[in-house]
Design an enzyme around this catalytic site. Structure first.
Site, mmCIF file in Angstrom:
data_model
loop_
_atom_site.group_PDB
_atom_site.id
_atom_site.type_symbol
_atom_site.label_atom_id
_atom_site.label_comp_id
_atom_site.label_asym_id
_atom_site.label_seq_id
_atom_site.Cartn_x
_atom_site.Cartn_y
_atom_site.Cartn_z
ATOM 1 C CG HIS A 253 54.988 74.841 -1.684
ATOM 2 N ND1 HIS A 253 53.813 75.508 -1.042
ATOM 3 C CD2 HIS A 253 54.708 75.026 -2.868
ATOM 4 C CE1 HIS A 253 52.852 76.059 -2.024
ATOM 5 N NE2 HIS A 253 53.532 75.662 -3.143
ATOM 6 C CD GLU A 254 57.114 74.054 -5.640
ATOM 7 O OE1 GLU A 254 56.324 73.265 -6.432
ATOM 8 O OE2 GLU A 254 56.928 75.161 -5.497
ATOM 9 C CG HIS A 257 52.677 71.544 -6.013
ATOM 10 N ND1 HIS A 257 51.411 71.584 -6.182
ATOM 11 C CD2 HIS A 257 53.152 72.456 -5.617
ATOM 12 C CE1 HIS A 257 50.997 72.772 -5.872
ATOM 13 N NE2 HIS A 257 52.199 73.478 -5.426
ATOM 14 C CD GLU A 292 49.591 76.071 -3.825
ATOM 15 O OE1 GLU A 292 50.573 76.460 -3.194
ATOM 16 O OE2 GLU A 292 49.811 75.630 -4.979
#
Length: 506
Positions: A253-254, A257, A292
């Site tokens: 997930h990160e 980003h 996101e």
């Protein structure tokens, strides 16, 4: 540099310094440093705002007559200046002080599972955000002013119909799934040494294209990504030895980003187009929802796909041979895609995740609007979890204290997670249309073509375009939840053997 560029670079430098201080506070700083750190961050915030509101900076922005990129930067700067002129300097300083203090108190309250420890700071944070909303201005609801800081153009009036459409899809699908036999997932809770989890998580992140010459992976109480220009983009995750998928998917997930921040065009470094001037934060994404979309795309559309685990599961088994000796690829794929209502947002499956977001949005909207008192927040939280997910909240740590956002003053940011889910599917469909061989590339573990397409179409532009402009440029239309709904129906229909039309018409 011209005068506008020079002054913009100085402001961006200060915002990056704030990010460094924030990263250190959340990963390395001893608990005793929190008071001094709060003062330091408040001072840097005040300096950044002082430079932003310097009449000479406004004049320099008004004098810009360069190309389209420079004009867009100047207009964004002038918009921020006009907005922040309405915010008293003392309010900015008090918010900066409180954010640092409140995050430290939140961490201790969460560790003790005691909302009462955090309630005074949260009460003050709500009061200050109401003042901020009043200063920024709004037409219908004070929450609109805060929403606009994270997702320009978003209002309660546009958000609630989207939520209603998603809820009308998600809840019947969830109920249909709950009638089906569930895949086993007990093996995810076996003992997985944190050091081995970190090595594997970082290897998968690098496989997506995360450049560790310009980044690093650390541990924190709450996973996050933060950048100090595209040359230094850091990610964190949380390692729990009895919960394998938490760290794995938290890292992916990160990484999404981080790919965004590392992919911004070098020419935009130290400019307005990598600075959130209204929020006084160094970030390159067009909006928080756009940002996101990339974390959710890489974590879910890629990282939870069957193609990904068909290819990478042997790597996982090699890292944990004893723990996964009795688990094949299909069993693991089904386990990490099981729909099972969870107390914890960051551990939620794709389908129930949006229900977590809706809960938080409705509660924080009520807090800002004055319809809900802070002292009543745990009860309201627990009641919504019970009604939406059928779960009883055993303690504050797994309930109202689980997220860092309110301690950081980020009221209005939660909706961007669901906005990001919607955008992610729109971008992925656009990529498929323009790259016919995309899914064959993914089957072979070739992630560079997708990353390069995303870089060319999204990442490199930084904050050049509004989120609506970017969606229109890339997908040909504005925010549209249908690709997202189709994705969820197709994925879970196949996993659970559902007749989607029949099940959702019941």
């Amino acid at each position: 540099m011209n005068e506008f560029q020079r002054r913009s670079a100085e402001i961006n430098d200060l915002l990056c310094v704030l990010n460094v201080l924030n990263w250190d506070a959340r990963t390395q700083m001893p608990a005793g440093g929190s008071g001094a750190r709060a003062q330091q961050m408040a001072t840097i915030s005040a300096l950044a705002q002082e430079k932003l509101l310097d009449p000479a900076y406004e004049a320099a922005a008004q004098d810009v007559s360069g190309d389209d990129l420079e004009n867009r930067a100047a207009q964004q700067a002038l918009h921020a200046v006009r907005a922040l002129k309405r915010v008293p300097a003392e309010l900015t300083r008090e918010l900066a002080l409180l954010k640092s203090e409140a995050q430290d108190v939140w961490a201790r309250a969460r560790a003790a599972s005691d909302f009462g420890l955090f309630a005074p700071q949260l009460t003050r944070m709500v009061e200050l955000n109401r003042q901020l909303a009043e200063a920024l201005g709004y037409e219908d609801h004070p929450y609109d002013a805060l929403l606009n800081m994270y997702e320009p153009g978003l209002t309660v009036a546009t958000l609630l119909p989207l939520f209603e459409q998603l809820r009308a899809h998600h809840v019947p699908l969830l109920r249909a799934i709950q009638e089906k036999p569930q895949a086993r997932s007990d093996f995810l809770n076996r003992s997985y040494p944190a050091a081995d989890q970190k090595r594997l998580s970082l290897a998968l992140a690098k496989g997506f294209g995360y450049d560790t010459a310009r980044g690093r992976l650390d541990e924190s109480a709450h996973p996050f990504e933060i950048s100090f220009t595209r040359q230094d983009v850091r990610i964190t995750t949380r390692f729990q030895e009895n919960f394998l998928s938490g760290a794995l998917f938290g890292t992916l997930h990160e990484t999404g980003h981080a790919l965004y921040e590392q992919g911004v065009h070098p020419d935009l470094s130290r400019t307005v187009l990598t600075s959130d001037l209204l929020g006084l934060y160094a970030v390159a994404g067009a909006s928080y929802g756009t940002h996101e979309s990339q974390s959710r795309l890489w974590e879910n559309r890629i990282g939870r796909s069957k193609a990904f685990w068909d290819l990478h599961y042997p790597q996982l088994q090699q890292a944990f041979p004893q723990q996964l000796a009795d688990v094949d690829t299909v069993a693991f794929y089904r386990a990490v895609n099981t729909v099972h209502p969870s107390l914890i947002r960051v551990e939620a499956d794709e389908l129930t995740y949006d229900l977590h977001i809706m809960l938080r949005v409705e509660l924080e909207r009520a807090l800002i609007g004055g319809e809900l008192a802070v002292k009543d927040l745990p009860g309201a939280w627990n009641a919504r979890i019970r009604s939406d997910l059928g779960l009883d909240v055993p303690d504050d740590a797994r309930g109202v204290l689980q997220d860092i956002h309110w301690s950081a003053g980020m009221f209005g940011s939660f909706p961007t997670y669901t906005i990001g889910n919607v955008m992610a599917s729109q971008f992925y469909v656009a990529a498929l249309e323009q790259m016919p061989d995309l899914e064959n590339n993914l089957l072979r573990g070739e992630y560079t073509p997708l990353r390069e397409w995303l870089t060319d179409n999204i990442y490199k532009h930084g904050r050049t375009y509004t989120p609506h402009e970017l969606l229109e440029r890339v997908t040909g239309r504005g925010l549209d939840p249908q690709p997202y709904l189709d994705y969820l129906s197709g994925k879970y229909g196949e996993l659970y053997g559902l007749d989607i039309q029949k099940e959702q018409s019941i």
